[in-house]
Write a protein that holds these residues in place. Structure first.
Motif, short mmCIF file in Angstrom:
data_model
loop_
_atom_site.label_atom_id
_atom_site.label_comp_id
_atom_site.label_asym_id
_atom_site.label_seq_id
_atom_site.Cartn_x
_atom_site.Cartn_y
_atom_site.Cartn_z
N PHE A 42 4.76 12.41 3.53
CA PHE A 42 4.14 11.03 3.05
C PHE A 42 5.45 10.13 2.93
N PHE A 43 6.61 10.45 2.32
CA PHE A 43 7.73 9.75 2.11
C PHE A 43 8.50 9.43 3.62
N GLY A 44 8.58 10.55 4.30
CA GLY A 44 9.10 10.38 5.51
C GLY A 44 8.57 9.54 6.62
N ILE A 45 7.18 9.71 6.73
CA ILE A 45 6.44 8.67 7.56
C ILE A 45 6.32 7.38 7.03
N GLY A 46 6.07 7.22 5.68
CA GLY A 46 6.23 6.09 5.04
C GLY A 46 7.59 5.39 5.29
N ALA A 47 8.66 5.78 5.19
CA ALA A 47 9.79 4.97 5.47
C ALA A 47 9.89 4.59 6.69
N VAL A 48 9.32 5.38 7.76
CA VAL A 48 9.34 4.93 9.14
C VAL A 48 8.48 3.91 9.33
N VAL A 49 7.25 3.92 8.93
CA VAL A 49 6.44 2.77 8.87
C VAL A 49 6.99 1.49 8.20
N ALA A 50 7.73 1.72 7.04
CA ALA A 50 8.12 0.51 6.40
C ALA A 50 9.14 -0.16 6.97
N GLY A 51 9.95 0.77 7.74
CA GLY A 51 10.95 0.00 8.63
C GLY A 51 10.43 -0.88 9.83
N THR A 52 9.15 -0.49 10.41
CA THR A 52 8.51 -0.99 11.63
C THR A 52 7.96 -2.39 10.91
N ALA A 109 0.87 -1.29 0.18
CA ALA A 109 -0.05 -0.07 -0.03
C ALA A 109 1.02 1.42 -0.07
N LEU A 110 1.85 1.38 0.60
CA LEU A 110 2.79 2.45 0.93
C LEU A 110 3.52 2.63 -0.54
N THR A 111 3.73 1.33 -1.19
CA THR A 111 4.30 1.64 -2.48
C THR A 111 3.45 2.31 -3.62
N LEU A 112 2.22 1.92 -3.24
CA LEU A 112 0.97 2.38 -4.39
C LEU A 112 1.07 3.76 -4.13
N GLY A 113 0.97 4.12 -2.87
CA GLY A 113 1.05 5.56 -2.55
C GLY A 113 2.22 6.41 -3.16
N ALA A 114 3.50 5.87 -2.87
CA ALA A 114 4.67 6.41 -3.43
C ALA A 114 4.77 6.63 -5.13
N PHE A 115 3.86 5.63 -5.64
CA PHE A 115 3.47 5.57 -7.24
C PHE A 115 3.02 6.71 -7.65
N GLY A 116 1.75 7.00 -6.75
CA GLY A 116 0.99 8.47 -6.96
C GLY A 116 1.85 9.65 -7.04
N ILE A 117 2.46 9.63 -5.87
CA ILE A 117 3.54 10.79 -5.63
C ILE A 117 4.61 11.02 -6.47
N GLY A 118 5.19 9.83 -6.91
CA GLY A 118 6.18 9.87 -7.91
C GLY A 118 5.90 10.28 -9.23
N THR A 119 4.79 9.91 -9.87
CA THR A 119 4.11 10.22 -10.79
C THR A 119 3.97 11.87 -11.05
N THR A 120 3.34 12.36 -9.77
CA THR A 120 2.86 13.70 -9.51
C THR A 120 4.42 14.71 -9.83
N GLU A 121 5.34 14.37 -8.92
CA GLU A 121 6.62 14.84 -9.06
C GLU A 121 7.36 14.86 -10.74
N PHE A 122 7.27 13.70 -11.40
CA PHE A 122 8.11 13.82 -12.43
C PHE A 122 7.50 13.99 -13.68
N VAL A 123 6.08 13.82 -13.76
CA VAL A 123 5.33 13.71 -15.01
C VAL A 123 5.29 15.30 -15.55
N VAL A 124 5.80 16.30 -14.90
CA VAL A 124 6.02 17.55 -15.84
C VAL A 124 7.15 17.73 -16.58
N VAL A 125 7.98 16.82 -16.27
CA VAL A 125 9.40 16.89 -17.11
C VAL A 125 9.18 16.82 -18.47
N GLY A 126 8.28 15.59 -18.89
CA GLY A 126 8.18 15.60 -20.15
C GLY A 126 7.20 16.33 -20.89
N LEU A 127 6.43 17.30 -20.10
CA LEU A 127 5.37 17.95 -20.48
C LEU A 127 5.89 19.70 -20.75
#
Length: 395
Positions: free
Chosen positions: A108-118, A7-25
């Motif tokens: 999201f990534f900061g908290i998500g990394a901590v949650v992933a580590g637990t 689930a965390l990976t899925l959320g990261a997918f959404g945020i990653g797409t948001t961050e990088f998609v503007v590069v190609g446009l």
């Protein structure tokens, strides 16, 4: 793999797409608002600065909120920001939408990394973080190219609606699969901030700013570089971004695997290799095949630094991992902002679309020097144990 990690990976997918998609446009957006490419590059810089500010702000405000609720709140911001960007009638309002979406990123990534580590044992923590960041790398392989393709054929506004939908799916995934983790009742912002007195934490964050910033110096202006210098058609930018994403994916897995075993040597190798490849890009950008290979290598070497850098911060900030982890995500984006801005400066100065590569080389080399200094200080401060005297046993 725990479903919560998926689930965390899925959320990261959404945020990653948001961050990088503007590069190609960037060229399409620049045409819509009648602004220059360097000005359109502010959409990258503005997003990155929003992450830098939002990481400590959102994490600090959520000190007493459960980690799951914070993750859900961040994804809701992501959806809202992308809807604003899609509907924006002016460049300024679109930039504002990007900033709103960016406020979710660091927390999201900061908290998500901590949650992933637990969710895993201590000796697998870097690997778990790498799995979560796989969502970001898959975003560069699938989400960003697909968003770019949609934008080129149906208009870039549809791309941002598409990204908002991805964010909504990620939100539902986190809601369904991530277990509740109550907030730390003893958490105090002052205590969390105290961790930044540790020189090793600051050195790790400086490495993050400069090392990953070197990647974005080149990649922010990939579309105009590949079309104006290399000679690719605009439609080719989509699959070039897929190649970049493949490099990201491979580098993330390699970085996660070796960071648990040889963290500092991994950083020395990846930063040194990244500086060399960025320097070569000024030459290989003039050949289609060589340029494509170089794009893959930049992605691989650049993202191979992410799991070790994030783990380095978590290891050194054991007393306040959540805020330190979120701020380090902000550090990645501070590097993105600075490098994107510097790349725009050298282009605007008439030095050409390959000039940002040299900006990247300089940033990465400084990061490598800091990594060497950090490793030296760690070895110097390591406790030494005197040899035990030999005991002679007499008959």
């Amino acid at each position: 793999m725990p479903l919560a990690l998926l689930a965390l990976t899925l959320g990261a997918f959404g945020i990653g797409t948001t961050e990088f998609v503007v590069v190609g446009l960037l060229p399409d957006i620049a045409d819509t608002y009648a602004v220059s490419i360097p000005t359109a590059g502010l959409l990258v810089t503005g997003y990155a600065l929003g992450v830098v500010a939002g990481a400590p702000l959102m994490t600090g405000l959520g000190t007493r909120v459960s980690r799951k609720r914070m993750l859900l709140g961040m994804l809701a911001l992501l959806v809202l920001g992308n809807i604003v960007s899609a509907a924006a009638p002016t460049f300024a309002l679109m930039l504002a939408g990007r900033v709103v979406a960016s406020l979710a990123h660091g927390a999201f990534f900061g908290i998500g990394a901590v949650v992933a580590g637990t969710l895993v044992s201590v000796d697998r923590r870097a690997g778990a973080i790498a799995i979560m960041f796989t969502g970001l790398t898959v975003a560069t392989m699938v989400g960003v190219p697909l968003g770019t393709l949609l934008g080129q054929h149906f208009g870039w506004r549809l791309t941002f609606l598409f990204v908002a939908l991805i964010g909504l799916i990620g939100l539902l995934g986190v809601a369904a699969l991530v277990p509740e983790q109550p907030a730390d009742a003893n958490a105090r912002l002052r205590t969390e901030l105290a961790v930044f007195r540790n020189p090793q934490v600051l050195l790790a964050m400086a490495m993050t700013v400069l090392g990953f910033g070197g990647v974005f110096a080149a990649i922010t202006y990939l579309a105009p570089m590949m079309t104006e210098v290399t000679g690719y058609a605009e439609s080719s930018v989509t699959w070039l971004l897929v190649l970049f994403g493949l490099g990201f994916f491979a580098g993330n897995l390699i970085g996660g695997k070796f960071a648990d075993r040889h963290l500092m040597p991994m950083l020395y190798i990846t930063l040194g290799g990244l500086a060399i490849v960025l320097a070569l890009f000024t030459v290989t950008a003039h050949d289609k095949v060589a340029a494509a290979v170089t794009v893959v290598l930049i992605g691989a070497l650049g993202f191979a630094t992410v799991p070790p850098l994030q783990k380095r911060v978590l290891d050194q900030a054991a007393g306040a991992p959540t805020l330190a982890s979120a701020v380090n995500i902000g550090a990645f984006n501070l590097g993105n902002a600075v490098s994107a801005w510097l790349g725009g400066v050298v282009i605007a100065a008439g030095l050409g679309y390959t000039a940002p590569n040299w900006v990247g080389v300089g940033l990465v080399l400084v990061a490598l020097v800091l990594a060497v200094v950090s490793g030296y200080l760690e070895r110097r401060s390591a406790p030494t144990f005197p040899e035990e005297p030999l005991v002679t046993v007499r008959a």
